[in-house]
Design a protein around this motif. Structure first.
Motif, PDB file in Angstrom:
ATOM      1  N   TYR A 346       2.569   2.922   5.381  1.00  0.00           N
ATOM      2  CA  TYR A 346       2.144   0.918   5.349  1.00  0.00           C
ATOM      3  C   TYR A 346       2.936   0.496   4.546  1.00  0.00           C
ATOM      4  CZ  TYR A 346       0.261   1.450  10.013  1.00  0.00           C
ATOM      5  OH  TYR A 346      -0.240   2.357  11.026  1.00  0.00           O
ATOM      6  N   GLU A 350       7.061  -1.678   4.066  1.00  0.00           N
ATOM      7  CA  GLU A 350       6.493  -3.160   4.414  1.00  0.00           C
ATOM      8  C   GLU A 350       7.715  -3.501   2.893  1.00  0.00           C
ATOM      9  OE1 GLU A 350       5.938  -5.164   5.730  1.00  0.00           O
ATOM     10  OE2 GLU A 350       5.747  -7.110   4.710  1.00  0.00           O
ATOM     11  N   ARG A 353      11.213  -2.668   3.761  1.00  0.00           N
ATOM     12  CA  ARG A 353      11.480  -4.157   3.763  1.00  0.00           C
ATOM     13  C   ARG A 353      11.759  -5.699   3.393  1.00  0.00           C
ATOM     14  NH1 ARG A 353       9.787  -8.755   6.115  1.00  0.00           N
ATOM     15  NH2 ARG A 353       7.871  -8.628   5.040  1.00  0.00           N
ATOM     16  N   TRP A 404       4.170  -9.912   2.507  1.00  0.00           N
ATOM     17  CA  TRP A 404       4.282  -9.076   1.914  1.00  0.00           C
ATOM     18  C   TRP A 404       2.065  -8.541   2.646  1.00  0.00           C
ATOM     19  CZ3 TRP A 404       1.053  -4.877  -1.182  1.00  0.00           C
ATOM     20  CH2 TRP A 404       1.333  -4.477  -1.196  1.00  0.00           C
ATOM     21  N   PRO A 406       0.929  -4.913   4.225  1.00  0.00           N
ATOM     22  CA  PRO A 406       1.463  -3.634   4.802  1.00  0.00           C
ATOM     23  C   PRO A 406       0.938  -3.673   6.894  1.00  0.00           C
ATOM     24  CG  PRO A 406       0.864  -3.642   2.642  1.00  0.00           C
ATOM     25  CD  PRO A 406       0.465  -5.058   2.575  1.00  0.00           C
ATOM     26  N   ARG A 408       1.135  -5.533   9.002  1.00  0.00           N
ATOM     27  CA  ARG A 408       2.048  -5.748  10.199  1.00  0.00           C
ATOM     28  C   ARG A 408       1.912  -4.612  10.918  1.00  0.00           C
ATOM     29  NH1 ARG A 408       5.766  -9.567   8.971  1.00  0.00           N
ATOM     30  NH2 ARG A 408       5.247  -9.850   7.108  1.00  0.00           N
ATOM     31  N   TRP A 409       2.381  -3.206   9.779  1.00  0.00           N
ATOM     32  CA  TRP A 409       3.120  -2.231  10.223  1.00  0.00           C
ATOM     33  C   TRP A 409       1.969  -1.406  11.549  1.00  0.00           C
ATOM     34  CZ3 TRP A 409       8.249  -1.254  10.212  1.00  0.00           C
ATOM     35  CH2 TRP A 409       9.003  -2.183   9.395  1.00  0.00           C
TER      36      TRP A 409
END
Ligand code: HEM
Length: 495
Positions: A346, A350, A353, A404, A406, A408-409
């Motif tokens: 993740y 992130e 992204r 930032w 991670p 969220r994934w």
């Protein structure tokens, strides 16, 4: 008399520029071509929006999107570049037909002098797709599995020998360290043992001279006799010879294949018509892979480290994940083990992204291209620009996109599962990326071929760093520095 002369010359120049600006503005205001996408307003002819785009491409895209919609044209150093944002734009550009959109006419001027002839954008696309197929088979799971311990050992050796890692605390400058770690780990795995042995001497210098060949000015004036272009050309020849010598030495010693590096893989590869890959092409492909991966991976690992330093709690979570999933935090890393580190994956996602390696993916238009649902037709004089990474920076798709995070994934479907529509462009099935809001490795015919290697390399680098260090930001600021796009414009737009 002399000063009077200078005065009149300067005045004439000012008047000329003023007239050019006025004519340019009047032309934009009075003559709008309703059969083409709107043109972004600009004061200076030829320069157009070059500076504002180059300074912060994403801000430029979002500002233009708010004003003109998803499709608009801007002037970039005399070229008309039509941007098409969003999923439809990605589909239109990244999956455009070969006869309609072309990558090599854009990139080759920059890449061929660095990589060398007869590979990548210097050959017809069908041949490049075969070369991509060779790379794909060389980066199969069995090869990646063999790379993991080699990468881990390289990083551990690096930590051991570099003086700034000595002692229980100290200061380090992350980006140059990550660049070196990336180069050492790539050299030892994908590039092979002999390249790694030469890295401390000849190879690193040749790499830097080649890398200097990626100059923005070479896009516009590739023939300009810059001193770094001369160094680039010398380095290109020496690097080609270096690989050719390694290949010859392997053949003449009757050495058996003892590792899964890319050199062995290319030495065993033949085109569809049965022709084995010639040695110079092997050498040039090896250079292409080195250059393609080095920046993207070292930049991604740097950003991840900088974010972890700004959010040490996540660094601790990553460490705990290793203890939980891999048992002891001192066991050697394995391919299977690294794949199980969900939070680590993740974190990589992130970073890619928020800090995509490539902000602009460009193609030359070859035929008039109508845009569905509009009266617009994009003429062949234009360049098309897709920016899939813009979606990753939009709150619409990723709430609080500037953060930032991670975690969220956890709530987002795995990007691989989102890739439903697939096509075979000659190197196996790849996602068209038509519906995806997250395409750090591109989509379609030119999709990145190094994705799996990059993900493993990043996971190993991050895992080793997390095991051995605790990082904090010296100035204790939460947000790492802003991206300076002016220094990475070209590297980012190419590979
Ligand atoms: C985090 C790491 C990486 C990122 C984010 C990344 C991203 C991308 C993207 C977006 C493209 C598509 C460009 C386009 O459509 O014009 C691309 C192409 C490419 N990448 Fe990567 N890349 C990474 C690492 C690597 C590595 C490690 C290698 C080699 C081992 C590699 C080799 C290539 C090659 C050869 C292409 C050209 C493909 C083509 O034009 O058909 N990349 N990469």
């Amino acid at each position: 008399m002399f000063f009077e002369y200078i005065f009149w010359i300067s005045l004439a120049e000012v008047v000329l520029v003023a007239v050019a600006v006025i004519v340019n503005v009047v032309r934009q205001k009075s003559f709008k071509n309703l059969n083409e996408p709107p043109v972004v307003f600009h004061w200076l002819p030829t320069f157009g929006s070059t500076v504002v785009y180059g300074k912060d491409p994403f801000k430029f895209f979002f500002d233009c999107q708010a004003k003109y919609g998803d499709v608009f044209t801007f002037i970039l150093l005399g070229r008309r570049v039509t941007v098409y944002l969003g999923s439809k734009g990605n589909q239109f550009i990244l999956n455009g037909k070969l006869k309609d959109v072309n990558a090599e006419e854009i990139y080759s001027v920059l890449t061929t002098p660095v990589f060398g002839k007869d590979v990548v954008y210097d050959v017809p696309n069908a041949k490049f797709m075969e070369q991509k197929k060779f790379v794909k088979s060389g980066l199969a799971a069995s090869a990646l599995r063999s790379y993991v311990p080699l990468m881990e050992n390289e990083i551990l050796d690096f930590i051991e020998r570099e003086p700034y890692f000595a002692g229980s605390d100290g200061k380090i400058n992350i980006p140059p360290i990550m660049a070196q770690i990336t180069l050492f780990t790539t050299a030892r795995t994908l590039q092979g043992r002999e390249v790694r042995e030469k890295l401390d001497t000849t190879y690193a210098k040749l790499y830097h001279d080649l890398d200097d060949g990626f100059q923005p000015i070479n896009f516009m004036l590739p023939w300009f006799p810059l001193p770094q272009n001369r160094r680039r050309d010398i380095a290109q020849k020496k690097m080609t010879k270096l690989y050719a010598d390694i290949i010859q030495a392997r053949r003449s010693s009757g050495e058996k294949k003892d590792s899964q590096d890319m050199l062995w893989n290319f030495m065993e590869s033949s085109y569809k018509d049965g022709t084995p890959m010639p040695d110079t092409e092997i050498a040039h492909m090896m250079i292409a892979l080195l250059m393609a991966g080095q920046h993207s991976v070292s930049v991604a690992s740097s950003w991840t480290m900088l974010h972890l330093a700004a959010q040490p709690d996540i660094m601790e979570e990553l460490y705990q994940e290793q203890l939980h999933v891999l048992g002891d935090g001192s066991n050697p890393l394995t391919y299977e083990g690294v794949q199980k580190l969900t939070l680590c994956s993740y974190a990589i996602r992130e970073t890619l992204r928020m800090h995509p390696s490539i902000h602009s993916i460009m193609r030359k238009v070859k035929n008039p291209l109508p845009i569905q649902g509009t009266n617009w037709v994009i003429p062949p004089s234009h360049v098309l620009l897709a920016a899939p990474a813009a979606m990753g920076k939009s709150d619409q798709y990723f709430p609080n996109a500037e953060k930032w995070d991670p975690h969220r994934w956890k709530d987002i479907a795995d990007p691989k599962d989102q890739e439903k529509e697939k096509m075979d462009y000659g190197y196996g099935l790849v996602s068209t990326g038509a519906d995806s809001t997250y395409l750090p490795f591109g989509a379609g015919r030119h999709r990145c071929i190094g994705e799996n290697f990059a993900n493993i390399q990043l996971a190993v680098v991050i895992s080793v760093m997390v095991r051995h260090f605790k990082l904090t930001n010296i100035d204790a600021t939460e947000g790492v520095v802003n991206t300076d796009y002016s220094v990475c414009l070209v590297v980012n737009s190419v590979l």
